[in-house]
Design a protein around this motif. Structure first.
Motif, PDB file in Angstrom:
ATOM      1  N   LEU A   1       3.015 -46.034  -6.716  1.00 16.62           N
ATOM      2  CA  LEU A   1       2.180 -47.139  -7.185  1.00 16.62           C
ATOM      3  C   LEU A   1       1.720 -47.998  -6.013  1.00 16.62           C
ATOM      4  N   LEU A   2       2.588 -48.145  -5.019  1.00 15.01           N
ATOM      5  CA  LEU A   2       2.208 -48.874  -3.808  1.00 15.01           C
ATOM      6  C   LEU A   2       0.964 -48.272  -3.181  1.00 15.01           C
ATOM      7  N   GLN A   3       0.886 -46.960  -3.113  1.00 16.68           N
ATOM      8  CA  GLN A   3      -0.273 -46.309  -2.528  1.00 16.68           C
ATOM      9  C   GLN A   3      -1.543 -46.590  -3.332  1.00 16.68           C
ATOM     10  N   VAL A   4      -1.439 -46.566  -4.655  1.00 14.10           N
ATOM     11  CA  VAL A   4      -2.595 -46.852  -5.512  1.00 14.10           C
ATOM     12  C   VAL A   4      -3.087 -48.275  -5.259  1.00 14.10           C
ATOM     13  N   TYR A   5      -2.178 -49.229  -5.251  1.00  9.25           N
ATOM     14  CA  TYR A   5      -2.551 -50.628  -5.031  1.00  9.25           C
ATOM     15  C   TYR A   5      -3.107 -50.821  -3.626  1.00  9.25           C
ATOM     16  N   PHE A   6      -2.497 -50.161  -2.651  1.00  9.28           N
ATOM     17  CA  PHE A   6      -2.934 -50.305  -1.256  1.00  9.28           C
ATOM     18  C   PHE A   6      -4.402 -49.885  -1.129  1.00  9.28           C
ATOM     19  N   HIS A   7      -4.733 -48.715  -1.651  1.00 14.04           N
ATOM     20  CA  HIS A   7      -6.115 -48.239  -1.581  1.00 14.04           C
ATOM     21  C   HIS A   7      -7.060 -49.145  -2.358  1.00 14.04           C
ATOM     22  N   ALA A   8      -6.607 -49.630  -3.502  1.00 15.28           N
ATOM     23  CA  ALA A   8      -7.464 -50.491  -4.322  1.00 15.28           C
ATOM     24  C   ALA A   8      -7.749 -51.821  -3.619  1.00 15.28           C
ATOM     25  N   VAL A   9      -6.759 -52.379  -2.953  1.00 16.24           N
ATOM     26  CA  VAL A   9      -6.964 -53.652  -2.251  1.00 16.24           C
ATOM     27  C   VAL A   9      -7.896 -53.467  -1.061  1.00 16.24           C
ATOM     28  N   ILE A  10      -7.759 -52.353  -0.342  1.00 16.46           N
ATOM     29  CA  ILE A  10      -8.688 -52.075   0.759  1.00 16.46           C
ATOM     30  C   ILE A  10     -10.116 -51.979   0.224  1.00 16.46           C
ATOM     31  N   ALA A  11     -10.300 -51.267  -0.881  1.00 15.82           N
ATOM     32  CA  ALA A  11     -11.634 -51.123  -1.468  1.00 15.82           C
ATOM     33  C   ALA A  11     -12.156 -52.465  -1.977  1.00 15.82           C
ATOM     34  N   GLU A  12     -11.264 -53.297  -2.489  1.00 14.69           N
ATOM     35  CA  GLU A  12     -11.660 -54.627  -2.958  1.00 14.69           C
ATOM     36  C   GLU A  12     -12.208 -55.466  -1.804  1.00 14.69           C
ATOM     37  N   GLU A  13     -11.582 -55.365  -0.647  1.00 17.04           N
ATOM     38  CA  GLU A  13     -12.009 -56.144   0.516  1.00 17.04           C
ATOM     39  C   GLU A  13     -13.407 -55.756   0.986  1.00 17.04           C
ATOM     40  N   THR A  14     -13.747 -54.494   0.843  1.00 18.12           N
ATOM     41  CA  THR A  14     -15.064 -54.019   1.284  1.00 18.12           C
ATOM     42  C   THR A  14     -16.106 -54.070   0.175  1.00 18.12           C
ATOM     43  N   GLY A  15     -15.686 -54.520  -1.015  1.00 22.20           N
ATOM     44  CA  GLY A  15     -16.627 -54.636  -2.123  1.00 22.20           C
ATOM     45  C   GLY A  15     -16.949 -53.323  -2.806  1.00 22.20           C
ATOM     46  N   GLU A  16     -16.151 -52.281  -2.557  1.00 16.70           N
ATOM     47  CA  GLU A  16     -16.409 -50.978  -3.162  1.00 16.70           C
ATOM     48  C   GLU A  16     -15.995 -50.950  -4.630  1.00 16.70           C
ATOM     49  N   PHE A  17     -14.751 -51.300  -4.896  1.00 15.09           N
ATOM     50  CA  PHE A  17     -14.250 -51.371  -6.264  1.00 15.09           C
ATOM     51  C   PHE A  17     -12.945 -52.144  -6.254  1.00 15.09           C
ATOM     52  N   THR A  18     -12.435 -52.463  -7.443  1.00 14.94           N
ATOM     53  CA  THR A  18     -11.185 -53.203  -7.572  1.00 14.94           C
ATOM     54  C   THR A  18     -10.184 -52.391  -8.382  1.00 14.94           C
ATOM     55  N   LEU A  19      -8.967 -52.884  -8.427  1.00 15.02           N
ATOM     56  CA  LEU A  19      -7.947 -52.225  -9.239  1.00 15.02           C
ATOM     57  C   LEU A  19      -8.343 -52.246 -10.713  1.00 15.02           C
ATOM     58  N   ASP A  20      -8.968 -53.327 -11.153  1.00 16.84           N
ATOM     59  CA  ASP A  20      -9.449 -53.389 -12.535  1.00 16.84           C
ATOM     60  C   ASP A  20     -10.478 -52.292 -12.807  1.00 16.84           C
TER      61      ASP A  20
ATOM     62  N   ALA B   1      -8.637 -49.084 -13.345  1.00 13.93           N
ATOM     63  CA  ALA B   1      -8.007 -49.041 -14.669  1.00 13.93           C
ATOM     64  C   ALA B   1      -9.046 -48.848 -15.768  1.00 13.93           C
ATOM     65  N   ARG B   2     -10.190 -49.518 -15.647  1.00  9.07           N
ATOM     66  CA  ARG B   2     -11.245 -49.348 -16.656  1.00  9.07           C
ATOM     67  C   ARG B   2     -11.760 -47.910 -16.681  1.00  9.07           C
ATOM     68  N   ASP B   3     -11.953 -47.342 -15.499  1.00  4.83           N
ATOM     69  CA  ASP B   3     -12.471 -45.975 -15.420  1.00  4.83           C
ATOM     70  C   ASP B   3     -11.521 -44.974 -16.062  1.00  4.83           C
ATOM     71  N   ILE B   4     -10.220 -45.088 -15.769  1.00  2.03           N
ATOM     72  CA  ILE B   4      -9.280 -44.118 -16.330  1.00  2.03           C
ATOM     73  C   ILE B   4      -9.098 -44.343 -17.824  1.00  2.03           C
ATOM     74  N   THR B   5      -9.199 -45.592 -18.270  1.00  2.00           N
ATOM     75  CA  THR B   5      -9.129 -45.863 -19.712  1.00  2.00           C
ATOM     76  C   THR B   5     -10.310 -45.232 -20.425  1.00  2.00           C
ATOM     77  N   ALA B   6     -11.500 -45.412 -19.864  1.00  2.00           N
ATOM     78  CA  ALA B   6     -12.689 -44.812 -20.470  1.00  2.00           C
ATOM     79  C   ALA B   6     -12.594 -43.291 -20.478  1.00  2.00           C
TER      80      ALA B   6
END
Length: 226
Positions: free
Chosen positions: A74-93, A96-101
């Motif tokens: 889970l740490l790896q998932v969050y780590f990648h998501a936070v990096i992407a959040e910083e660059t404006g690519e995508f967020t952890l939300d 989660a929305r994509d996999i839910t859909a």
């Protein structure tokens, strides 16, 4: 279990962990210097350690090791998501929305059932694969298959795709083990590959996971003799 006081913040460990990762990226020089690519080796390592924890839990009945390794994964998932959040690519939300859909789309028998919805596992999987094929629009049997997959798993995936889409590419001949010597000496590596492919095909027919079966066999080999 102790009741939470009104003055205490709600227990939301997933959100708390997200804030922990954001702070670590901001205040830890090592974590701030990581990229998606530099983290890839750790993702692979943690995945293999999680598989080992599953084998251990299945053997001993103690799943505490799996709990720990899932946290590391889970740490790896969050780590990648936070990096992407910083660059404006995508967020952890977004993740989660994509996999839910996706789960809603791929499981119509649960979220949009009809009288004709499948109930048997094999039929449910077939519907999943059909929906996936429509979404992905693969152009070849190997399209989307990571070449770095373990060989047995890669062979299993290819055989599965060939079975579902026989018109895309012809099914390669699967060599059967023979008891008599052939008329000519085959290339040893080629012959071994054919026989391994035959075993993977045999495992698919039996509903077995060849990768897991081989890991279990090696584990038995290394088990202490009584």
């Amino acid at each position: 279990m102790r009741a939470r006081r009104a003055s205490e913040p709600p227990d939301e460990p997933l959100l708390e962990f997200l804030e922990v990762m954001r702070r670590l990226r901001a205040e830890c020089a090592w974590k701030a210097g990581q990229t998606h690519r530099s983290l890839s080796r750790y993702l692979l390592e943690e995945t293999h350690e999680t598989l080992e924890a599953i084998d251990d839990g299945d053997r001993t009945g103690d799943w505490s090791h799996l709990r720990e390794e899932l946290g590391d994964l889970l740490l790896q998932v969050y780590f990648h998501a936070v990096i992407a959040e910083e660059t404006g690519e995508f967020t952890l939300d977004d993740v989660a929305r994509d996999i839910t859909a996706k789960m809603h789309r791929r499981n119509p028998h649960v979220f949009a059932p009809t009288p004709d919805s499948p109930v048997e596992p094999a039929d449910i999987d077939e519907v999943w694969q059909q929906i996936k094929a429509t979404e992905k629009q693969r152009t070849s049997i190997t399209d989307g298959l990571p070449p770095g997959l373990p060989a047995l798993l890669y062979a299993d995936k290819v055989l599965g795709r060939l079975a579902r889409e026989p018109a895309v590419e012809p099914t390669p001949p699967v060599a059967e083990p023979v008891e008599t010597a052939p008329a000519h000496d085959p290339d040893p590596a080629e012959d071994l590959g054919d026989r391994l492919l035959a075993l993977v095909a045999e495992a698919r027919e039996a509903g077995l996971d060849p990768e897991q079966a081989l890991r279990d066999a090696v584990r038995r080999l290394l088990a202490p003799r009584t």
